[in-house]
Design an enzyme around this catalytic site. Structure first.
Site, PDB file in Angstrom:
ATOM      1  N   HIS A   1      34.808  31.827  34.964  1.00 14.26           N
ATOM      2  CA  HIS A   1      34.254  32.303  36.230  1.00 14.26           C
ATOM      3  C   HIS A   1      33.693  33.712  36.053  1.00 14.26           C
ATOM      4  O   HIS A   1      33.931  34.368  35.043  1.00 14.26           O
ATOM      5  CB  HIS A   1      35.322  32.322  37.328  1.00 14.26           C
ATOM      6  CG  HIS A   1      35.610  30.977  37.908  1.00 14.26           C
ATOM      7  ND1 HIS A   1      36.521  30.107  37.350  1.00 14.26           N
ATOM      8  CD2 HIS A   1      35.101  30.334  39.003  1.00 14.26           C
ATOM      9  CE1 HIS A   1      36.572  28.998  38.079  1.00 14.26           C
ATOM     10  NE2 HIS A   1      35.719  29.107  39.077  1.00 14.26           N
TER      11      HIS A   1
ATOM     12  N   LYS B   1      36.106  37.524  39.908  1.00 16.54           N
ATOM     13  CA  LYS B   1      37.138  36.607  40.413  1.00 16.54           C
ATOM     14  C   LYS B   1      38.506  37.113  39.993  1.00 16.54           C
ATOM     15  O   LYS B   1      38.773  37.330  38.814  1.00 16.54           O
ATOM     16  CB  LYS B   1      36.905  35.187  39.892  1.00 16.54           C
ATOM     17  CG  LYS B   1      37.864  34.161  40.496  1.00 16.54           C
ATOM     18  CD  LYS B   1      37.466  32.753  40.113  1.00 16.54           C
ATOM     19  CE  LYS B   1      38.432  31.720  40.683  1.00 16.54           C
ATOM     20  NZ  LYS B   1      38.477  31.737  42.159  1.00 16.54           N
TER      21      LYS B   1
END
Length: 235
Positions: free
Chosen positions: A141, A145
């Protein structure tokens, strides 16, 4: 189709993507609340939500529970895409039942990811009797995040490990602006089997969140994407 109104809690990249797609699909965007406006739930009520038919919540794990609770107490059903707060799910479920406002939560609103979770469950069943295969998950990600492993990776891992009957380790990578990639890998001595989902654009999550929001209007109870997709009961 009758006019639908939506409130967006969280004005980050996901909130903005949902806002743009909502306008394109004919929704009325009744309110967009950023971190300052929502103030971890304290600024959320029916009025600040614009008396919307439904709300979507994409913020941070440390703010999500207060935001969800405030929306439910305001009588506004809420679709939740924030991850990392699931320890509080029993309490949030109780509040949803007390208020009669609908709640739909999911670690990932991509339709493809939710199919992948079901494939992971079936793959575990098929791989369980085979010897010499190790399973692991790699999820990647964007660098902002905060939770790791992702809620999606946890869901994929649980689905597969429940039927494989052993834990599956996860490697989390945080880099750049990657929307999200998840791989369930079975490694043998001479071969490898991989189930992969690659999100090319955050709009895939916005599209699923809007489908969930439209589906949730008028419903009471606590739901997941399994309910929306009418997936078969787990075996």
């Amino acid at each position: 189709m009758s006019e639908r109104s939506i409130a967006i809690i969280g004005d980050g990249k996901m909130g903005q993507a949902i806002k743009q797609l909502a306008f394109a699909e004919g929704w009325t965007v009744a309110a967009v609340l950023g971190e300052r406006e929502s103030a971890r739930g304290s600024g959320i009520n029916a009025g600040t939500l614009g008396n919307a038919d439904v709300a979507v919540e994409f913020t941070q794990p440390d703010a999500a529970v207060a935001n969800i609770t405030a929306s439910l107490r305001a009588g506004v059903p809420v679709v939740v895409g924030t991850t990392g707060w699931y320890d509080a799910l029993p309490d949030v479920t109780r509040i949803a039942k007390e208020t009669g406002a609908g709640l739909l939560w999911s670690p990932n609103f991509s339709l493809g990811v939710n199919v992948l979770i079901e494939l992971a469950r079936y793959a575990g069943t098929l791989m369980r009797p085979l010897e010499g295969f190790d399973a692991h998950i790699v999820e990647t990600h964007h660098s902002r995040k905060k939770d790791a492993p992702s809620g999606t990776a946890i869901a994929i891992g649980k689905a597969a490990s429940d039927t494989l009957d052993r834990p599956i380790p996860t490697t989390s990578v945080r880099t750049g602006s990657v929307p999200g990639t998840h791989e369930l890998i079975f490694d043998g001595a001479f071969e490898q089997l991989a189930l992969t989902h690659l999100a090319r654009d955050r709009r895939v999550f916005a599209e699923g969140a809007l489908k969930a929001a439209d589906w949730l209007i008028g419903k009471r109870g606590v739901f997941t994407m399994r309910d929306l997709l009418e997936l078969p009961a787990r075996r």
